[in-house]
Design an enzyme around this catalytic site. Sequence first.
Site, PDB file in Angstrom:
ATOM      1  N   TYR A 150     -17.775  28.110 -47.493  1.00 43.73           N
ATOM      2  CA  TYR A 150     -17.776  28.648 -48.848  1.00 43.73           C
ATOM      3  C   TYR A 150     -18.221  30.114 -48.900  1.00 43.73           C
ATOM      4  O   TYR A 150     -17.836  30.829 -49.797  1.00 43.73           O
ATOM      5  CB  TYR A 150     -18.728  27.843 -49.750  1.00 43.73           C
ATOM      6  N   HIS A 152     -24.528  12.044 -46.718  1.00 45.61           N
ATOM      7  CA  HIS A 152     -24.264  13.232 -47.541  1.00 45.61           C
ATOM      8  C   HIS A 152     -25.448  13.392 -48.509  1.00 45.61           C
ATOM      9  O   HIS A 152     -25.303  13.291 -49.725  1.00 45.61           O
ATOM     10  CB  HIS A 152     -22.924  13.072 -48.272  1.00 45.61           C
ATOM     11  N   ASN A 196     -23.671  15.566 -43.164  1.00 45.75           N
ATOM     12  CA  ASN A 196     -23.006  16.675 -43.845  1.00 45.75           C
ATOM     13  C   ASN A 196     -23.957  17.850 -44.078  1.00 45.75           C
ATOM     14  O   ASN A 196     -25.045  17.676 -44.638  1.00 45.75           O
ATOM     15  CB  ASN A 196     -22.495  16.197 -45.212  1.00 45.75           C
ATOM     16  N   GLU A 197     -23.560  19.013 -43.661  1.00 45.48           N
ATOM     17  CA  GLU A 197     -24.279  20.266 -43.940  1.00 45.48           C
ATOM     18  C   GLU A 197     -25.798  20.173 -43.776  1.00 45.48           C
ATOM     19  O   GLU A 197     -26.537  20.310 -44.766  1.00 45.48           O
ATOM     20  CB  GLU A 197     -23.964  20.749 -45.367  1.00 45.48           C
ATOM     21  N   HIS A 220     -33.883  11.793 -61.999  1.00 47.50           N
ATOM     22  CA  HIS A 220     -34.552  11.077 -63.098  1.00 47.50           C
ATOM     23  C   HIS A 220     -35.908  11.708 -63.438  1.00 47.50           C
ATOM     24  O   HIS A 220     -36.218  11.952 -64.592  1.00 47.50           O
ATOM     25  CB  HIS A 220     -34.795   9.607 -62.727  1.00 47.50           C
ATOM     26  N   ARG A 264     -11.684  12.049 -47.512  1.00 45.78           N
ATOM     27  CA  ARG A 264     -13.050  12.094 -46.975  1.00 45.78           C
ATOM     28  C   ARG A 264     -14.016  11.700 -48.081  1.00 45.78           C
ATOM     29  O   ARG A 264     -14.032  12.307 -49.156  1.00 45.78           O
ATOM     30  CB  ARG A 264     -13.371  13.515 -46.472  1.00 45.78           C
ATOM     31  N   ASN A 289     -17.536  23.068 -43.112  1.00 45.82           N
ATOM     32  CA  ASN A 289     -17.452  23.365 -44.548  1.00 45.82           C
ATOM     33  C   ASN A 289     -17.611  24.869 -44.681  1.00 45.82           C
ATOM     34  O   ASN A 289     -18.543  25.445 -44.103  1.00 45.82           O
ATOM     35  CB  ASN A 289     -18.587  22.699 -45.324  1.00 45.82           C
ATOM     36  N   ASP A 330     -26.138   9.010 -62.461  1.00 39.33           N
ATOM     37  CA  ASP A 330     -26.163   7.571 -62.770  1.00 39.33           C
ATOM     38  C   ASP A 330     -24.756   7.002 -62.952  1.00 39.33           C
ATOM     39  O   ASP A 330     -24.472   5.878 -62.542  1.00 39.33           O
ATOM     40  CB  ASP A 330     -26.958   7.314 -64.064  1.00 39.33           C
ATOM     41  N   GLN A 357     -22.284  12.131 -55.685  1.00 36.68           N
ATOM     42  CA  GLN A 357     -21.612  13.044 -56.617  1.00 36.68           C
ATOM     43  C   GLN A 357     -20.542  12.366 -57.459  1.00 36.68           C
ATOM     44  O   GLN A 357     -20.126  12.914 -58.472  1.00 36.68           O
ATOM     45  CB  GLN A 357     -20.997  14.217 -55.834  1.00 36.68           C
ATOM     46  N   GLU A 386     -14.454  20.820 -45.752  1.00 39.79           N
ATOM     47  CA  GLU A 386     -14.599  21.249 -47.150  1.00 39.79           C
ATOM     48  C   GLU A 386     -14.264  22.720 -47.273  1.00 39.79           C
ATOM     49  O   GLU A 386     -14.604  23.516 -46.388  1.00 39.79           O
ATOM     50  CB  GLU A 386     -16.039  21.097 -47.665  1.00 39.79           C
TER      51      GLU A 386
HETATM   52  C1  NOJ Z   1     -20.956  21.416 -49.917  1.00 38.15           C
HETATM   53  C2  NOJ Z   1     -21.441  20.029 -50.153  1.00 38.15           C
HETATM   54  O1  NOJ Z   1     -21.175  19.244 -49.043  1.00 38.15           O
HETATM   55  C3  NOJ Z   1     -20.870  19.390 -51.414  1.00 38.15           C
HETATM   56  O2  NOJ Z   1     -21.605  18.254 -51.675  1.00 38.15           O
HETATM   57  C4  NOJ Z   1     -20.896  20.383 -52.550  1.00 38.15           C
HETATM   58  O3  NOJ Z   1     -20.485  19.813 -53.735  1.00 38.15           O
HETATM   59  C5  NOJ Z   1     -20.031  21.562 -52.181  1.00 38.15           C
HETATM   60  N1  NOJ Z   1     -20.636  22.218 -51.040  1.00 38.15           N
HETATM   61  C6  NOJ Z   1     -19.868  22.606 -53.265  1.00 38.15           C
HETATM   62  O4  NOJ Z   1     -21.061  23.254 -53.474  1.00 38.15           O
END
Ligand code: NOJ
Length: 489
Positions: A330, A142, A186-187, A59, A97, A328, A72, A39, A397
Amino acid sequence: MLSKILIILILPLASYRLSTAKWKFPDDFKFGVATSAYQTEGGWNADGRGTSIWDVAAHNRSFLIRDRSNGDIACDSYNKWEEDVLMVKNLGVHYYRFSLSWTRILPDGYSSKVNPEGVKYYNKIIDKLIENQIEPVVTLYHWDLPQAFSALGGWTNPIVIPHFANFARKAFRLFGDRVKIWITINEPRLMCDFFKGLVGDITPDYPLGISEYLCAHNVLKAHAAAYHIYDKEFRPIQHGKISITLDMVWSEPANASDPEDVRAAEQNVQFDFGLYANPIFNYDYPKVVIERVANRSKIERIPKSRLPKFTMAEKLKISGTYDFLGINHYITMYTKATKEPPVTKPSFDVDSGGKRFFDPKWEGCAADWIKVVPWGYRNSLKWIKKNYRNPEIIITENGYADGGDVINDDGRINYYREYLNATLQAIIEDGVNVKSYIAWSLMDNYEWGFGYTLKFGLYHVNFSNPNRPRTPKKSVEFFKKVVRTRTIP
Ligand code: NOJ
């Protein structure tokens, strides 16, 4: 009379002082900010980096990405890493992190060939962080799987497990003298349930209702393999901690006094979260998941449950593989119980059941899956405490997205204020063992399928400028103040 006036004047002051003293993050509580390799880094083919599934997806199948962009260059952190460290330092946080790009270190995915330039890159970052009294929190994986494993089905193929374990061993050997907090994966829910073990609908005919469980099964074994390698070969000398990061999607019963809704919401949490956490904390997949997938498989006339089984040896190996739990968070949703659907194709969502929805009154943000529901987050922390014997939690997160170039990001400030408050309430009033809070994200970056259309950063990044200049948003001052005062302004 005078004393009466004095009491009237002093009392509110005293109780204010008392309440601020109470509503303070403990002295050993740590704050941090996060990013991930694909990212932010860019430098996708620089200095011998190998190709990952995300390079190929962005791509070759750019229609999967909202703005058809790719990583990229991303934030160009491959070149601007020093500035990143200074930004972290400016925030005054304890942790940074970030994740390692597997193919920057092992270009083919295999541990037989190491790319010295990749190693040099991470050494520079880690050393600079430590020089600035910032502790690195390093995620091994990740989502940027080496492309070599893609045609084999990615994480749905157990062949990935030993290769991931070898990568983990290399990383511990190379960086573990300075990195003391490791996150294996991760996740996994996102990569298994949403990306089906790969990337997006890269293989649209993927066996749904099967691949999700195969992926989860392999991820858990890979995590456990890395944990044990660390535990046996490195912990005695390096004295660090290691665990996994799971995303907690919280499901609240639509009607708390309807037992069916309560059952359906609990079932959703078990499918989203328990599927991964239960084998680590309680020996096996959640009972409801085992039974439900077996039953659905039966009525679908599939002779064996679509959920693979662990052997006793595997259960023992996975169980207890945590030194803390990375969370994490959200999403909060409501769940309404539904009637059992007729037999169609196997489906993870049908297995999980219920109808999920957001309350239209909840405040949203540019990411349509994120609403401001701090009490849902708090409930999810209480649930973890109750179900897994109150483990140490690192919030790895939590964050809020704007759609455009917002510098006066009051929405984000409000979000952090609410979620930090809920974190304090969870610690102080519910006794949840949250030890750290890491915000997503240090800066705007490549938001996977949403490209550069969603911005989670405390710092703004100008992606139309080749220099990728960074600018602090208003939330930087807010976050700095939280860290400095340990209270929420
Ligand atoms: C969780 C992910 O680990 C991360 O890569 C992502 O950008 C965020 N959520 C936000 O969506």
